[in-house]
Design an enzyme around this catalytic site. Sequence first.
Site, PDB file in Angstrom:
ATOM      1  N   TYR A  23      -1.931  -0.116  10.119  1.00 15.44           N
ATOM      2  CA  TYR A  23      -2.005  -0.534   8.712  1.00 15.44           C
ATOM      3  C   TYR A  23      -0.722  -0.148   7.978  1.00 15.44           C
ATOM      4  CZ  TYR A  23      -3.882  -1.164   3.996  1.00 15.44           C
ATOM      5  OH  TYR A  23      -4.085  -1.588   2.713  1.00 15.44           O
ATOM      6  N   SER A  41       0.854  -1.193   0.000  1.00 18.87           N
ATOM      7  CA  SER A  41       0.000   0.000   0.000  1.00 18.87           C
ATOM      8  C   SER A  41       0.880   1.230   0.000  1.00 18.87           C
ATOM      9  CB  SER A  41      -0.904   0.021   1.234  1.00 18.87           C
ATOM     10  OG  SER A  41      -1.609   1.246   1.326  1.00 18.87           O
TER      11      SER A  41
END
Length: 270
Positions: A145, A132
Amino acid sequence: MHKPKVVLITGASSGLGKATGEFLAARGYRVYGTARNPSRYPDFKSFPLLAMDVQQEESVSHAVNALLSREGRIDILVNNAGVGITGPMEETPYEAVCNAMETNFHGPLRVMQAVLPAMREQGSGMVLNVTSIAGYMGLPFRGVYSASKGALEIASEAYRMEVRPFGICVTTLAPGDYATNIAAGRFHSPLREGSAYYESYGKSLELMNTHVKDGGDPTQVARAVYRILSSRNPKVHYTVGSPLQRLSVRLKQLLPDTWYERLLRNHYKL
């Protein structure tokens, strides 16, 4: 005539994994996806779904062995399975932290450990770990995250050098925000009245959900995967996303840390 390449995509029942699988299948790849419980998708016809829970070593081994028994080889692994998580670092339950790391970091490593022996034996293979853009920076209220995806970026660099002598290539693709169901399945630390972070976290949560809802078409990620698989010499890392999201990665590399931090604080109104 060349046999079509066999592709295993984890977390492929929806979102980026499904879009990627459909895109590759339409271009002649033999695609297999995974889901924790394929029976929950009785109308899924895009490609075969194997049962796999990336948090369970036995489940991973069983799925990989089933695919090898059926096809005899695995040419490409796309480690896509992942979970979202938001919340102030201080208030995020540690159980939720561990769950995110198990899925987003330990999970891909488990699948690689199960697949790499077969790739080494056949003398070729590619592993594409989906990370990501958030993994390039510690985003406020998405720190867990960011950390889980950043860890996978770094581990992939080490893996790439270690398996290169065996004809295996490891690379990463870091997407920005795309219109998928990740927000619906994301773990949200509750917005608690009286919390020191109530106002700032509340505003950031609204902003994050808007980014996902207004995100790009997942087919953009599928196209990026296809380009990488078609490349003769894949790079170490790739990004895909809006120009601003991709620019944010470059700015992180170029700007002094405090300047970059100020940009993020302004963006998140902190």
